[in-house]
Design a protein around this motif. Sequence first.
Motif, PDB file in Angstrom:
ATOM      1  N   ASN A 140       0.809  -1.217   0.000  1.00 52.21           N
ATOM      2  CA  ASN A 140       0.000   0.000   0.000  1.00 52.21           C
ATOM      3  C   ASN A 140       0.844   1.269   0.000  1.00 52.21           C
ATOM      4  N   CYS A 141       2.111   1.145  -0.403  1.00 50.81           N
ATOM      5  CA  CYS A 141       2.984   2.315  -0.335  1.00 50.81           C
ATOM      6  C   CYS A 141       2.523   3.425  -1.280  1.00 50.81           C
ATOM      7  N   GLY A 142       1.900   3.059  -2.405  1.00 51.79           N
ATOM      8  CA  GLY A 142       1.382   4.088  -3.305  1.00 51.79           C
ATOM      9  C   GLY A 142       0.304   4.914  -2.645  1.00 51.79           C
ATOM     10  N   LYS A 143      -0.631   4.245  -1.954  1.00 51.41           N
ATOM     11  CA  LYS A 143      -1.692   4.956  -1.246  1.00 51.41           C
ATOM     12  C   LYS A 143      -1.121   5.806  -0.116  1.00 51.41           C
ATOM     13  N   LEU A 144      -0.127   5.246   0.593  1.00 57.40           N
ATOM     14  CA  LEU A 144       0.487   5.991   1.692  1.00 57.40           C
ATOM     15  C   LEU A 144       1.165   7.258   1.188  1.00 57.40           C
ATOM     16  N   MET A 145       1.821   7.168   0.041  1.00 58.86           N
ATOM     17  CA  MET A 145       2.465   8.347  -0.545  1.00 58.86           C
ATOM     18  C   MET A 145       1.419   9.384  -0.946  1.00 58.86           C
ATOM     19  N   SER A 146       0.304   8.926  -1.508  1.00 57.02           N
ATOM     20  CA  SER A 146      -0.753   9.846  -1.926  1.00 57.02           C
ATOM     21  C   SER A 146      -1.356  10.565  -0.720  1.00 57.02           C
ATOM     22  N   ILE A 147      -1.613   9.819   0.357  1.00 58.25           N
ATOM     23  CA  ILE A 147      -2.157  10.421   1.575  1.00 58.25           C
ATOM     24  C   ILE A 147      -1.162  11.418   2.164  1.00 58.25           C
ATOM     25  N   SER A 148       0.116  11.028   2.184  1.00 58.63           N
ATOM     26  CA  SER A 148       1.141  11.910   2.733  1.00 58.63           C
ATOM     27  C   SER A 148       1.246  13.195   1.934  1.00 58.63           C
ATOM     28  N   ARG A 149       1.126  13.089   0.606  1.00 56.98           N
ATOM     29  CA  ARG A 149       1.186  14.289  -0.232  1.00 56.98           C
ATOM     30  C   ARG A 149      -0.009  15.210   0.070  1.00 56.98           C
ATOM     31  N   THR A 150      -1.178  14.611   0.290  1.00 57.76           N
ATOM     32  CA  THR A 150      -2.362  15.410   0.607  1.00 57.76           C
ATOM     33  C   THR A 150      -2.198  16.139   1.945  1.00 57.76           C
ATOM     34  N   LEU A 151      -1.669  15.426   2.944  1.00 62.93           N
ATOM     35  CA  LEU A 151      -1.532  15.999   4.284  1.00 62.93           C
ATOM     36  C   LEU A 151      -0.364  16.973   4.395  1.00 62.93           C
ATOM     37  N   LEU A 152       0.745  16.632   3.751  1.00 62.93           N
ATOM     38  CA  LEU A 152       1.972  17.408   3.921  1.00 62.93           C
ATOM     39  C   LEU A 152       2.244  18.375   2.781  1.00 62.93           C
ATOM     40  N   GLY A 153       1.592  18.147   1.642  1.00 64.01           N
ATOM     41  CA  GLY A 153       1.921  18.927   0.462  1.00 64.01           C
ATOM     42  C   GLY A 153       3.179  18.386  -0.192  1.00 64.01           C
ATOM     43  N   ARG A 154       3.472  18.849  -1.395  1.00 60.95           N
ATOM     44  CA  ARG A 154       4.645  18.350  -2.114  1.00 60.95           C
ATOM     45  C   ARG A 154       5.937  18.652  -1.375  1.00 60.95           C
ATOM     46  N   ARG A 155       6.037  19.864  -0.874  1.00 63.17           N
ATOM     47  CA  ARG A 155       7.257  20.253  -0.170  1.00 63.17           C
ATOM     48  C   ARG A 155       7.452  19.422   1.105  1.00 63.17           C
ATOM     49  N   GLY A 156       6.362  19.241   1.860  1.00 67.06           N
ATOM     50  CA  GLY A 156       6.446  18.444   3.083  1.00 67.06           C
ATOM     51  C   GLY A 156       6.808  17.001   2.804  1.00 67.06           C
ATOM     52  N   LEU A 157       6.210  16.434   1.749  1.00 62.04           N
ATOM     53  CA  LEU A 157       6.531  15.049   1.386  1.00 62.04           C
ATOM     54  C   LEU A 157       7.985  14.929   0.978  1.00 62.04           C
ATOM     55  N   SER A 158       8.479  15.920   0.240  1.00 63.82           N
ATOM     56  CA  SER A 158       9.877  15.916  -0.172  1.00 63.82           C
ATOM     57  C   SER A 158      10.812  15.965   1.037  1.00 63.82           C
ATOM     58  N   LEU A 159      10.462  16.807   2.023  1.00 63.22           N
ATOM     59  CA  LEU A 159      11.283  16.906   3.234  1.00 63.22           C
ATOM     60  C   LEU A 159      11.293  15.596   4.011  1.00 63.22           C
ATOM     61  N   LEU A 160      10.177  14.848   3.935  1.00 62.98           N
ATOM     62  CA  LEU A 160      10.096  13.556   4.621  1.00 62.98           C
ATOM     63  C   LEU A 160      10.889  12.473   3.901  1.00 62.98           C
ATOM     64  N   LEU A 161      10.777  12.445   2.585  1.00 62.60           N
ATOM     65  CA  LEU A 161      11.364  11.347   1.821  1.00 62.60           C
ATOM     66  C   LEU A 161      12.838  11.550   1.484  1.00 62.60           C
ATOM     67  N   ARG A 162      13.244  12.794   1.276  1.00 64.58           N
ATOM     68  CA  ARG A 162      14.609  13.040   0.788  1.00 64.58           C
ATOM     69  C   ARG A 162      15.680  12.422   1.685  1.00 64.58           C
ATOM     70  N   PRO A 163      15.619  12.576   3.023  1.00 66.83           N
ATOM     71  CA  PRO A 163      16.683  11.980   3.844  1.00 66.83           C
ATOM     72  C   PRO A 163      16.475  10.499   4.155  1.00 66.83           C
ATOM     73  N   THR A 164      15.376   9.913   3.715  1.00 64.42           N
ATOM     74  CA  THR A 164      15.075   8.519   4.065  1.00 64.42           C
ATOM     75  C   THR A 164      15.065   7.628   2.828  1.00 64.42           C
ATOM     76  N   VAL A 165      13.860   7.339   2.313  1.00 62.24           N
ATOM     77  CA  VAL A 165      13.728   6.413   1.177  1.00 62.24           C
ATOM     78  C   VAL A 165      14.467   6.936  -0.050  1.00 62.24           C
ATOM     79  N   TYR A 166      14.324   8.216  -0.323  1.00 64.07           N
ATOM     80  CA  TYR A 166      14.975   8.802  -1.496  1.00 64.07           C
ATOM     81  C   TYR A 166      16.489   8.653  -1.397  1.00 64.07           C
ATOM     82  N   ALA A 167      17.066   9.014  -0.249  1.00 58.70           N
ATOM     83  CA  ALA A 167      18.526   8.940  -0.082  1.00 58.70           C
ATOM     84  C   ALA A 167      19.028   7.500  -0.143  1.00 58.70           C
ATOM     85  N   GLN A 168      18.174   6.541   0.238  1.00 59.52           N
ATOM     86  CA  GLN A 168      18.588   5.137   0.230  1.00 59.52           C
ATOM     87  C   GLN A 168      18.667   4.575  -1.181  1.00 59.52           C
ATOM     88  N   PHE A 169      17.733   4.972  -2.050  1.00 61.65           N
ATOM     89  CA  PHE A 169      17.607   4.312  -3.346  1.00 61.65           C
ATOM     90  C   PHE A 169      17.858   5.206  -4.556  1.00 61.65           C
TER      91      PHE A 169
END
Length: 478
Positions: A73-102
């Motif tokens: 369900n990671c696609g749905k989780l990303m969509s919900i996170s984008r709705t709650l946090l906005g694009r900038r907020g989602l980027s701040l969440l993902l950049r040092p974690t999943v994004y930096a890993q892969f």
Amino acid sequence: MLCCRVRASRPWLLPWKTQAAAASGTFPGKQSNHPSAALSFDDPSAFRVKSFSELLRALGVFCFCSFPMLVNNCGKLMSISRTLLGRRGLSLLLRPTVYAQFVAGESESEIAQAMRKMSSLGLRAMLAVPIEEDLGESTGEQRYDNNMRTMLECVRISHSNTWSKDPMMQLKLTALLSPELCVKLTTLIAKQPYDLTMVVRAMDGEDQIATELNLKLHFIQAICFPGLDEHERAHFLCALRRLNTIAEASVNKVRVLVDAEYTYMNPALSLVTMAMMKKFNRDDAWIWNTYQCYLKANISESKSLVLEALRLSQDEGFCLGVKLVRGAYMDKERTLAEKEGRPDPVHTSWEDTNESYNACLNIMLDAISQTPERYRIIVASHNEESIRLAGTRIAELGIDKDGGAVCFGQLLGMCDHVSLTLAKEGYAIYKSVPYGSVEDTVPYLVRRAQENRTVLQGIRKERDLLKQEFYRRLWRSS
């Protein structure tokens, strides 16, 4: 006119002296093909090159990925996170974690920094532009032209930097050619094989074909591509020219590995890839094709396709590059087959897939041992058993570990204990490296996570090794 035709799936007998033995998994006069104990992937010290923050990040990401419900369900989780946090907020969440890993980064300087670190560890880069399409996602010629320019930039980045010996890049043809046309071509090829030579000539443009055959343009399109309407033929010609431009830019610089995709379009992708090989692989393998080993017989049997590729490369005098994978579209392939009322194209067990993979691996390694300058393979696998088998066979056949004919590949951020061990032992090892913005790469990462869920759920060993290294550092500092 030379007519060599590519078929959707047909076994060909080759004059390899060990072909039949390879397919059955035994080799006369050779030792058993059981995995060698020489390569051990159980040492947590492989992770000593990682910083403390990198250890923590990898542990966190792998703990997340070990829960099937989260991965599914990671696609749905990303969509919900984008709705709650906005694009900038989602980027701040993902950049040092999943994004930096892969993901290597977004700017060329970020990519170069990541690649220099990889190079210092003995790892090589295989850049991957995260662009692809599936049915219903076609975006038009302008978007495909823009994707071509992005691919050309990937060629430039791969070649212009000094951080990678013998650079490679991955290419998904559906970034340049509509999936709908690929499906129709696959259907047509099954009924009437296309003339490979004419496809090669079409890469140079319809005017040249018409001149050579002294035919009018509206006739030549119908002759080259029977079964396609005018719009489809025009799009196919545009796609072939885009691919021709990328191949011309990459020859003698960067090896282009064309990815396999879904069974309902793979024969069309192989047709185009083989045409590129025929044109550009005269002296070395610059264009490679991918073979998926999770497919059953009578659908697109992996061994038959590999043997056919060897036959075709022999007959047409081009070098063959093979990317050998197990396959990553298992769930969708099975769901679609059930919906359409046809047999499941995927092997029913992991053991059957392993047997298929190892048989294809043996076929290619035997061919390389006989003619190393004409054949190349990347053992693209996270499976330790197959990697050990490859190491054993390389030693038995006297193949140079780092001679260019055989290399290994894993995804960036995964299976580092295997990658680093192979590099330490002197093998050529590549990491598949996606790059781009968080917004551009998140859909790619979600799709890869869902397609590779079995790999992600099998990362327990890597996670345990990371924990051992993590605790070792804690004890050392206490």
